[in-house]
Design a protein around this motif. Structure first.
Motif, PDB file in Angstrom:
ATOM      1  N   PHE A  14       0.667  -1.255  -0.132  1.00 36.68           N
ATOM      2  CA  PHE A  14      -0.008  -0.021   0.036  1.00 36.68           C
ATOM      3  C   PHE A  14       1.082   1.240  -0.014  1.00 36.68           C
ATOM      4  CE2 PHE A  14      -3.023  -3.197   1.775  1.00 36.68           C
ATOM      5  CZ  PHE A  14      -3.938  -2.941   1.018  1.00 36.68           C
ATOM      6  N   ILE A  41     -15.058  13.494  -8.965  1.00 40.77           N
ATOM      7  CA  ILE A  41     -14.468  11.977  -9.198  1.00 40.77           C
ATOM      8  C   ILE A  41     -13.094  11.622  -8.827  1.00 40.77           C
ATOM      9  CG2 ILE A  41     -14.562  10.041 -10.693  1.00 40.77           C
ATOM     10  CD1 ILE A  41     -17.463  11.081 -11.700  1.00 40.77           C
ATOM     11  N   ASN A  44     -11.872  12.917  -5.456  1.00 37.32           N
ATOM     12  CA  ASN A  44     -12.310  11.668  -4.435  1.00 37.32           C
ATOM     13  C   ASN A  44     -11.279  10.499  -4.876  1.00 37.32           C
ATOM     14  OD1 ASN A  44     -14.078  10.598  -2.488  1.00 37.32           O
ATOM     15  ND2 ASN A  44     -14.742   9.095  -4.340  1.00 37.32           N
ATOM     16  N   VAL A 119     -23.749   7.519  -6.919  1.00 36.18           N
ATOM     17  CA  VAL A 119     -22.825   8.809  -6.777  1.00 36.18           C
ATOM     18  C   VAL A 119     -23.495   9.918  -6.202  1.00 36.18           C
ATOM     19  CG1 VAL A 119     -21.580  10.321  -8.073  1.00 36.18           C
ATOM     20  CG2 VAL A 119     -21.439   7.748  -8.735  1.00 36.18           C
ATOM     21  N   PHE A 125     -21.094  15.278  -2.391  1.00 32.14           N
ATOM     22  CA  PHE A 125     -19.950  14.862  -3.019  1.00 32.14           C
ATOM     23  C   PHE A 125     -18.719  15.633  -2.213  1.00 32.14           C
ATOM     24  CE2 PHE A 125     -18.660  12.738  -6.912  1.00 32.14           C
ATOM     25  CZ  PHE A 125     -17.394  11.856  -6.192  1.00 32.14           C
ATOM     26  N   GLN A 128     -18.018  14.801   1.250  1.00 28.36           N
ATOM     27  CA  GLN A 128     -17.008  13.582   1.072  1.00 28.36           C
ATOM     28  C   GLN A 128     -15.689  14.054   0.938  1.00 28.36           C
ATOM     29  OE1 GLN A 128     -18.699   9.970  -0.781  1.00 28.36           O
ATOM     30  NE2 GLN A 128     -16.567   9.389  -1.204  1.00 28.36           N
ATOM     31  N   ALA A 131     -14.282  15.412   3.988  1.00 30.70           N
ATOM     32  CA  ALA A 131     -14.090  14.558   5.111  1.00 30.70           C
ATOM     33  C   ALA A 131     -12.988  13.522   4.660  1.00 30.70           C
ATOM     34  CB  ALA A 131     -15.205  13.701   5.084  1.00 30.70           C
ATOM     35  N   ALA A 132     -12.608  13.507   3.495  1.00 26.76           N
ATOM     36  CA  ALA A 132     -11.327  12.636   3.029  1.00 26.76           C
ATOM     37  C   ALA A 132     -10.102  13.403   3.040  1.00 26.76           C
ATOM     38  CB  ALA A 132     -11.562  11.816   1.648  1.00 26.76           C
TER      39      ALA A 132
ATOM     40  N   THR B  65     -16.103   3.280  -0.415  1.00 27.75           N
ATOM     41  CA  THR B  65     -16.025   4.130   0.886  1.00 27.75           C
ATOM     42  C   THR B  65     -17.504   4.930   1.080  1.00 27.75           C
ATOM     43  OG1 THR B  65     -14.846   5.846  -0.229  1.00 27.75           O
ATOM     44  CG2 THR B  65     -13.605   4.757   1.179  1.00 27.75           C
ATOM     45  N   ARG B  66     -17.827   5.423  -0.008  1.00 29.96           N
ATOM     46  CA  ARG B  66     -19.162   6.248  -0.178  1.00 29.96           C
ATOM     47  C   ARG B  66     -20.212   5.183   0.331  1.00 29.96           C
ATOM     48  NH1 ARG B  66     -21.594  11.021   0.328  1.00 29.96           N
ATOM     49  NH2 ARG B  66     -23.713  10.621  -0.576  1.00 29.96           N
ATOM     50  N   THR B  76     -16.847   8.879   6.151  1.00 30.80           N
ATOM     51  CA  THR B  76     -15.741   8.798   5.362  1.00 30.80           C
ATOM     52  C   THR B  76     -14.591   9.319   6.304  1.00 30.80           C
ATOM     53  OG1 THR B  76     -16.965   9.461   3.373  1.00 30.80           O
ATOM     54  CG2 THR B  76     -14.639   9.872   3.534  1.00 30.80           C
ATOM     55  N   LYS B  77     -14.601  10.208   7.163  1.00 32.03           N
ATOM     56  CA  LYS B  77     -13.578  10.669   7.993  1.00 32.03           C
ATOM     57  C   LYS B  77     -13.075   9.518   8.845  1.00 32.03           C
ATOM     58  CE  LYS B  77     -12.636  15.053   9.752  1.00 32.03           C
ATOM     59  NZ  LYS B  77     -13.447  16.410   9.968  1.00 32.03           N
ATOM     60  N   PHE B  80     -11.123   6.722   7.127  1.00 31.58           N
ATOM     61  CA  PHE B  80      -9.618   7.282   6.864  1.00 31.58           C
ATOM     62  C   PHE B  80      -8.720   7.070   8.139  1.00 31.58           C
ATOM     63  CE2 PHE B  80     -10.927   8.953   2.964  1.00 31.58           C
ATOM     64  CZ  PHE B  80      -9.901   8.962   1.957  1.00 31.58           C
ATOM     65  N   PRO B  87      -8.130   3.975   2.614  1.00 30.33           N
ATOM     66  CA  PRO B  87      -9.073   3.234   3.428  1.00 30.33           C
ATOM     67  C   PRO B  87      -9.869   2.115   2.421  1.00 30.33           C
ATOM     68  CG  PRO B  87      -9.798   5.532   2.891  1.00 30.33           C
ATOM     69  CD  PRO B  87      -8.204   5.262   2.678  1.00 30.33           C
ATOM     70  N   LYS B  89      -8.973   0.348  -0.277  1.00 34.43           N
ATOM     71  CA  LYS B  89      -8.119  -0.899  -0.707  1.00 34.43           C
ATOM     72  C   LYS B  89      -7.871  -1.619   0.845  1.00 34.43           C
ATOM     73  CE  LYS B  89      -6.046   0.414  -4.898  1.00 34.43           C
ATOM     74  NZ  LYS B  89      -4.950   1.080  -5.491  1.00 34.43           N
ATOM     75  N   CYS B 103     -16.246   3.764  -9.171  1.00 27.11           N
ATOM     76  CA  CYS B 103     -15.429   4.783  -9.173  1.00 27.11           C
ATOM     77  C   CYS B 103     -15.445   5.655  -7.698  1.00 27.11           C
ATOM     78  CB  CYS B 103     -15.733   5.763 -10.390  1.00 27.11           C
ATOM     79  SG  CYS B 103     -14.506   5.144 -11.952  1.00 27.11           S
ATOM     80  N   VAL B 104     -16.715   5.737  -7.143  1.00 25.42           N
ATOM     81  CA  VAL B 104     -17.046   6.428  -6.144  1.00 25.42           C
ATOM     82  C   VAL B 104     -17.531   5.705  -5.072  1.00 25.42           C
ATOM     83  CG1 VAL B 104     -18.445   8.525  -5.433  1.00 25.42           C
ATOM     84  CG2 VAL B 104     -17.769   8.446  -7.761  1.00 25.42           C
TER      85      VAL B 104
END
Lengths: 178, 104
Positions: A14, A41, A44, A119, A125, A128, A131-132, B65-66, B76-77, B80, B87, B89, B103-104
């Motif tokens: 990883f 996209i 993300n 989606v 979005f 998210q 948040a990431a 993750t979504r 999501t937070k 992570f 996260p 994978k 993808c999402v």
């Protein structure tokens, strides 16, 4: 030691130990619903791969982070020669594209297709992405032009930057203009 | 398809090391897989992994993750925080599932 001693386990790499320092900057310049998504996209996906990601909203892309507008992005078939109907490969004649109601209908259809894939809508979005760990920035000139201030934008927009600020911020980043 | 040994057990994996046979997994193995990538499993980790296993059983696809947020109820937070940097994978690997296709 015997000849049958097992090989080391196959475990995915990883890349946690290496700090690649990879950085991605995405400039979102479009406010059409369909053109809002590529940047979202990719941002993300990059965050999910551990890449530091910055999104810079400029010109019509500013609508994506403007509270009063972000829920109402629209999709129009006008000027989009690739616009096909939901069935087969039938294309919508461009002559019909500007008719009243067409943008509303096309927007509804696109929103449904996107939702069917699980989606999120644009504001969700962006929630998210933040948040990431993603960073959102507004463009100074766009704010001045549209007479908008930080209070008019999503609360998680970290600031309004000049073009020069943005260039400094994205030093060493890979850059996408959408 | 390679077979690798983890926790004294032979398991089928793809070239990267992701498990390829759903039924070869159990929670003991999940714990061992997590340890391989430096993750110490807690209740919060298990909540995600159990959701992924159950969801895959009905969807035949690894949740993104979504989906872990909207259907599994883990923000999501937090994903992570629990599975740092990548996260999606890492969660798939520990749960013995393929990498997500969405993808999402």
């Amino acid at each position: 030691m015997t000849a049958t001693e097992s090989a080391p386990a196959i475990v995915p790499d990883f890349g946690d130990d290496e700090d690649t320092g990879r950085k991605l900057a995405i400039i979102c310049s479009k406010g059409n619903l369909d053109m809002a998504y590529p940047g979202l996209i990719l941002a993300n996906a990059a965050l999910g791969e551990g890449v530091e990601t910055h999104m810079f909203f400029t010109f019509w892309g500013f609508d994506m982070i403007t509270k009063s507008r972000m829920h109402n992005l629209q999709f129009t078939p006008a000027g989009n020669a690739a616009m096909h109907l939901p069935v087969g490969d039938v294309r919508l004649p461009q002559l019909l594209a500007p008719l009243p109601g067409m943008t509303t209908a096309a927007t509804k259809l696109l929103k449904k297709s996107i939702a069917d894939l699980g989606v999120p809508e644009v504001p969700d979005f962006l929630d998210q992405i933040v948040a990431a760990g993603g960073h959102l920035w507004g463009c100074r000139m766009s704010a001045d032009m549209m007479k908008l201030e930080e209070k008019d934008l999503r609360d998680d927009v970290e600031g309004i930057l000049t073009a020069a600020d943005f260039i400094v911020l994205t030093n060493g980043a890979q850059l996408l203009f959408i | 398809m390679p077979v690798t040994t983890i926790n004294g057990r032979g398991i089928h994996v793809d070239d990267e090391g992701f498990l390829t046979v759903y039924d070869e997994w159990d929670e003991d193995l999940g714990k061992a897989l997590a340890a391989q990538i430096g993750i110490d499993m807690t209740d919060a980790h298990w909540k995600v992994i159990r959701f992924l296993r159950e969801d895959f059983a009905t969807q035949f696809e690894t949740a993104t993750t979504r989906r872990v947020e909207t259907v599994g109820g883990v923000p999501t937070k937090e994903q992570f925080k629990l599975f740092p940097k990548k996260p999606q994978k890492k969660m798939a690997y520990i749960a013995g599932l393929p990498k997500p296709r969405g993808c999402v």
